[in-house]
Motif scaffolding. Structure first.
Motif, PDB file in Angstrom:
ATOM      1  N   VAL A 120       0.855  -1.198   0.000  1.00  0.00           N
ATOM      2  CA  VAL A 120       0.000   0.000   0.000  1.00  0.00           C
ATOM      3  C   VAL A 120       0.895   1.253   0.000  1.00  0.00           C
ATOM      4  O   VAL A 120       0.663   2.209  -0.748  1.00  0.00           O
ATOM      5  N   ASN A 121       1.936   1.235   0.823  1.00  0.00           N
ATOM      6  CA  ASN A 121       2.874   2.362   0.880  1.00  0.00           C
ATOM      7  C   ASN A 121       3.606   2.542  -0.453  1.00  0.00           C
ATOM      8  O   ASN A 121       3.866   3.669  -0.881  1.00  0.00           O
ATOM      9  N   ILE A 122       3.939   1.434  -1.089  1.00  0.00           N
ATOM     10  CA  ILE A 122       4.591   1.505  -2.406  1.00  0.00           C
ATOM     11  C   ILE A 122       3.653   2.154  -3.421  1.00  0.00           C
ATOM     12  O   ILE A 122       4.070   2.979  -4.233  1.00  0.00           O
ATOM     13  N   GLY A 123       2.370   1.797  -3.364  1.00  0.00           N
ATOM     14  CA  GLY A 123       1.395   2.429  -4.254  1.00  0.00           C
ATOM     15  C   GLY A 123       1.353   3.936  -4.054  1.00  0.00           C
ATOM     16  O   GLY A 123       1.292   4.707  -5.023  1.00  0.00           O
ATOM     17  N   ASP A 124       1.406   4.374  -2.802  1.00  0.00           N
ATOM     18  CA  ASP A 124       1.432   5.815  -2.509  1.00  0.00           C
ATOM     19  C   ASP A 124       2.691   6.468  -3.079  1.00  0.00           C
ATOM     20  O   ASP A 124       2.641   7.583  -3.606  1.00  0.00           O
TER      21      ASP A 124
END
Length: 133
Positions: free
Chosen positions: A15-19
């Motif tokens: 999820v953090n990578i997507g951000d």
């Protein structure tokens, strides 16, 4: 740690990578797109600049059928400005593109290294996980 906890952490990391992907485009791809847009706009106007030069020349000649001294002076300034504009496009652009693309590549390298740094600790956590709970 339990495997379920580790997998939950991996999910949070993705999820953090997507951000990070969302924020990354303004650092590299948008910079290149804006540069190309400006350059394309400039090149797009070269025919218009040349056409305006031609119209100015025709306007100066149509006044009296030939060019008087003030018309020649005015026309020379217009032609000099047109030539300077075209020369600017030819001289500055290649260097600008080189720098812009180099910046894009550096940003991409740094970005993907940071993603690897985010993911790598999870491999060790998975290796150490004890149960499937």
């Amino acid at each position: 740690k339990h495997l379920g906890d580790v997998l939950n952490e991996v999910g949070t990391t993705f999820v953090n990578i997507g951000d990070k992907f969302d924020k990354q485009t303004e650092k590299d791809l948008e910079v290149v797109e804006n540069s190309l847009w400006v350059q394309n706009g400039t090149l797009e106007h070269v025919p218009e600049i040349v056409r305006m030069n031609k119209l100015a020349s025709e306007a100066c000649e149509s006044k009296s059928g030939s060019l008087d001294e003030s018309s020649i002076s005015r026309l020379s300034k217009i032609q000099a400005a047109t030539l300077a504009e075209v020369n600017q496009i030819q001289l500055v652009s290649p260097e600008k593109y080189k720098d812009t693309v180099a910046t894009l590549l550096r940003e991409q390298i740094s970005f993907f290294r940071s993603l690897a740094d985010m993911l790598e600790p999870h491999v060790a956590s998975l290796d150490r996980s004890l149960t499937y709970n």
